[in-house]
Design an enzyme around this catalytic site. Structure first.
Site, PDB file in Angstrom:
ATOM      1  N   GLU A   1      -7.260  -3.228  -3.765  1.00  0.00           N
ATOM      2  CA  GLU A   1      -8.618  -2.999  -3.291  1.00  0.00           C
ATOM      3  C   GLU A   1      -9.142  -1.650  -3.798  1.00  0.00           C
ATOM      4  O   GLU A   1     -10.099  -1.589  -4.556  1.00  0.00           O
ATOM      5  CB  GLU A   1      -8.636  -3.037  -1.762  1.00  0.00           C
ATOM      6  CG  GLU A   1     -10.006  -2.993  -1.134  1.00  0.00           C
ATOM      7  CD  GLU A   1      -9.930  -3.223   0.374  1.00  0.00           C
ATOM      8  OE1 GLU A   1     -10.592  -4.148   0.870  1.00  0.00           O
ATOM      9  OE2 GLU A   1      -9.179  -2.474   1.055  1.00  0.00           O
ATOM     10  N   GLU A  56      -7.916   5.391  -4.314  1.00  0.00           N
ATOM     11  CA  GLU A  56      -6.716   5.811  -3.593  1.00  0.00           C
ATOM     12  C   GLU A  56      -5.479   5.701  -4.487  1.00  0.00           C
ATOM     13  O   GLU A  56      -4.527   6.474  -4.338  1.00  0.00           O
ATOM     14  CB  GLU A  56      -6.542   4.992  -2.317  1.00  0.00           C
ATOM     15  CG  GLU A  56      -7.544   5.354  -1.244  1.00  0.00           C
ATOM     16  CD  GLU A  56      -7.372   4.549   0.027  1.00  0.00           C
ATOM     17  OE1 GLU A  56      -7.164   5.156   1.097  1.00  0.00           O
ATOM     18  OE2 GLU A  56      -7.439   3.299  -0.035  1.00  0.00           O
ATOM     19  N   ASP A 101       0.794  -1.237   0.000  1.00  0.00           N
ATOM     20  CA  ASP A 101       0.000   0.000   0.000  1.00  0.00           C
ATOM     21  C   ASP A 101       0.824   1.284   0.000  1.00  0.00           C
ATOM     22  O   ASP A 101       0.351   2.321   0.485  1.00  0.00           O
ATOM     23  CB  ASP A 101      -0.943   0.018   1.216  1.00  0.00           C
ATOM     24  CG  ASP A 101      -2.069  -0.986   1.107  1.00  0.00           C
ATOM     25  OD1 ASP A 101      -2.169  -1.657   0.066  1.00  0.00           O
ATOM     26  OD2 ASP A 101      -2.853  -1.099   2.077  1.00  0.00           O
TER      27      ASP A 101
END
Length: 734
Positions: A539, A543, A463
């Site tokens: 996911e 973002e 991430d």
């Protein structure tokens, strides 16, 4: 239509000349000290003007990162190494989990490589491809001194990875989109090809350079060799004598006899590597290095086909030559260079369409309350992710204040941003901070260097684009409103950006090339250095878009048009990918009917799987599935959700879930935000009933979003607006 277009143009021309509601005029957007020059002809030159010795955060020896040395060749180890790549499973733990090298799943061991033309399983909750070892290729040489060594990555690039099996005298050129599995056999090794199926038919051509293999699972495979070779076989094993040269395996994707003739025609030309080059803004070129003779045949996924510019690169698309894939049908393309082009996307500080002045008072009232809460409710987390969301939320307030002329609030927000960002850049933040890992080449956090689960796995490279994207957004806004601060902290800001935005392939680079972005799939991956049976995953596409959008904003703030160009281009590709593979439209045929019927958005997209669940929520929490594909709410969100018909489908799919006990107010806010795209009045009323907001969102931001929606729902007009007047690309390059 022309009348509507005229109204849109008139609105755009006159909007800024209207008398502001408040006595102070909004400040001009911060311009660099000198006019930015157009992006270079080749964006690969990005950052050539940066200092020769860029800033590095303090080095650390992580306690949780795996050792890369068992699987990467020694000459690769001094360079930054990939941490979210399409072949990541091959270098983690024992390296024996499968990876999807379209159109085949491959699985490696120390002495063999297995490949599968996968079947699929689907229901209403998930889809996944099933690995079955259709063939396992190995070779033996009794005199081989490396027979006990594991497999080794000897080279890799944007479009391929070269896998060596020293113990088997084999080198596999795993090129993405190749209908052939290609291997070089060395040292006069004896080839062994086994299958878990039964061999029903085995025959060769007259020159013993092509073999046809029919299996009892209804598959037919073709085996090509660069020179004559004699094979023998039994029910499940094919073997040869000593051989040195090239072997190629390909499955026939269907019963059409043209498939075999096409594979025959292109069997003598094979790719060994491939690179993706940013030739100019919103353009990406694939170039393959090939050997043998003849033309190169590869496969394109659906987004490739949408963006391919056949006229520019002289390719031929074989529309009737198709392989099945979880990513949609793969179509044959002949040519060793492809050009992909996407329409420009607008990277703007403020809303794309503007806000009517009669809406200012309500937004300003909310702004005063939200800004006051910056002091009364200070950030209490030390998580890099949630901290990043909090400072980005505050930065949004500054830009909204600019847009609605609430200029008196900006100094307070500026001080808040200074006080909250500087400790992370100075290394004085209590409880966490950024450090540099030189084993893989990248940023980790203090917490993450000791605990692989801390900061959602940031310490093992999970991430990164999410966390750092929020930091970049907040920093970019602060640089815009406080240029002197920006000059002081430019080295640290660029170090954060470079962790996931580096283009360089040089060994002297501190970071790997585009850590998260997959230049073949055209979207980002998360997952980091964790082994997953289904490969990498992602996911939240929104973002990811935020990360590249924020990098482009940083370029705007610093007058770095090359960074603006790269960030905008990656954001455009990420948006296309989200709309292609995450957004599930009614009646679409990308996925199986049972999955499409029950889902309007994918939860987690894996290389080899589609899941309706989230990492943090079950499938029936539909408001979370929508929200994680929307947050953070920004001007570029309008481009991500530019298909109004799909937005209606998505919101109507989610609305019944809001009646479930325990639904978070923050998630409701994102549902109402999308509702505002087509029904502003209802969205405003729903917003006013909310008693809480996501930690990266605010009432001010939701009001800003809804009141900046257009009253004109003619999508053709606004496609023209988004692709034209409001795109930085048109200003700088035309």
């Amino acid at each position: 239509m022309l009348k509507k277009l005229g109204r849109a143009i008139k609105t755009l021309i006159t909007k800024k000349s209207k008398k502001p509601r408040r006595p102070d005029k909004p400040p001009e957007e911060q311009q660099p000290s000198s006019s930015p020059s157009p992006p270079p002809a080749n964006m690969e030159q990005l950052h050539r003007h940066l200092p020769k010795t860029p800033f590095l955060f303090p080095k650390t020896q992580s306690a949780v990162l795996p050792d890369p040395s068992p699987f990467f060749s020694p000459q690769l180890l001094p360079s930054p190494l990939p941490t979210n790549s399409f072949f990541q499973n091959l270098v983690l733990k024992t390296g024996d989990q499968p990876e999807y090298i379209h159109p085949y799943l491959v699985k490696s061991s120390a002495s063999s490589l297995s490949l599968s033309y996968p079947s699929r399983f689907s229901n209403s909750a998930f889809i996944y491809q099933i690995f079955t070892a259709d063939f396992t290729v190995s070779a033996t040489n009794n005199n081989n001194p490396d027979r006990n060594r594991p497999h080794v990555i000897s080279s890799f690039d944007d479009l391929s990875v070269t896998l060596d099996l020293p113990s088997a005298n084999l080198r596999f050129f795993l090129v993405r989109g190749s209908p052939f599995l290609t291997a070089a056999v060395y040292r006069g090794a004896s080839i062994s090809i086994s299958t878990i199926h039964a061999i029903l038919h085995f025959s060769s051509n007259s020159s013993f350079t092509k073999y046809t293999i029919k299996l009892n699972n209804n598959q037919t495979w073709l085996l090509y060799t660069s020179s004559p070779i004699t094979f023998t076989h039994d029910l499940s094993l094919i073997t040869s004598g000593e051989f040195t040269g090239i072997i190629r395996l390909a499955v026939l994707p269907g019963s059409d006899p043209n498939y075999e003739s096409i594979l025959d025609r292109f069997s003598s030309c094979y790719p060994i590597s491939g690179e993706a080059v940013f030739t100019k803004s919103f353009c990406l070129e694939y170039k393959w290095e090939k050997k043998g003779w003849g033309d190169l045949l590869l496969l394109a996924h659906p987004l490739h086909l949408k963006l391919l510019s056949a006229e520019e690169c002289g390719i031929t698309i074989l529309n009737d030559f198709r392989y099945k894939s979880i990513d949609g049908e793969l179509v044959g393309v002949v040519g060793d260079s492809w050009a992909l082009k996407t329409a420009p996307v607008p990277v703007t500080w403020h809303s794309i369409r503007g806000i009517k002045e009669d809406c200012y008072p309500e937004i300003v009232s909310a702004l005063f309350k939200d800004v006051e809460e910056l002091n009364t409710n200070p950030i209490s987390t030390n998580s890099s992710y949630f901290y990043g969301k909090s400072i980005a939320r505050a930065a949004r307030l500054a830009l909204i204040a600019e847009e609605v002329s609430a200029l008196e609030l900006i100094p307070q927000i500026k001080n808040f941003l200074r006080n909250t960002i500087e400790p992370w850049l100075d290394g004085t933040f209590n409880g966490n901070g950024f450090l540099y890992d030189d084993k893989w080449g990248g940023l980790v956090t203090k917490q993450g260097s000791l605990d692989s689960g801390a900061d959602f796995g940031f310490g093992i490279y999970n991430d990164h684009h999410y966390h750092l994207g929020y930091f970049l957004y907040a920093i970019s806004v602060l640089v815009k409103i406080d240029p002197s601060w920006g000059r002081k902290y430019r080295p640290q800001a660029y170090s954060l950006m470079a962790d996931f935005m580096t283009l360089s392939k040089k060994k002297t680079s501190n970071y790997p090339r585009l850590r998260c972005f997959d230049l073949w799939k055209l979207h980002s991956w998360a997952g980091g250095l964790t082994e997953f049976a289904d490969g990498r995953n992602q996911e939240s596409t929104s973002e990811a878009v935020n990360a590249y959008y924020s990098a482009a904003l940083m370029g705007l703030a610093y007058g770095d048009t090359q960074l603006v160009s790269l960030g905008s281009t990656l954001a455009a590709f990420e948006i296309h990918s989200a709309q292609t593979w995450w957004h599930v439209k009614e009646g679409d045929n990308m996925y199986e009917a049972d999955f499409t019927k029950e889902n309007r958005v994918v939860g987690v997209l894996w290389a080899n799987k589609r899941d309706s669940g989230l990492w943090f929520a079950p499938p029936d929490w539909k408001e979370c599935r929508l929200g994680i594909q929307v947050l953070p709410l920004l001007p570029i969100t309008e481009v991500l959700f530019s298909n109004m018909k799909f937005v209606r489908e998505l919101v109507n799919w989610v609305l019944p879930s809001l009646g479930r006990d325990g639904v978070g107010e923050g998630w409701k806010g994102f549902v109402y935000a999308l509702e505002g795209i087509y029904d502003k009045e209802s969205a405003v009323e729903n917003l006013k009933r909310l008693n809480g907001f996501d930690d990266g969102n605010s009432k001010s931001n939701l009001l800003w979003w809804i009141y900046s929606r257009s009253d004109d729902d003619d999508e053709e007009v606004w496609k023209w607006v988004r692709g034209g007047m409001y795109c930085w690309f048109d200003h700088y390059c035309h």
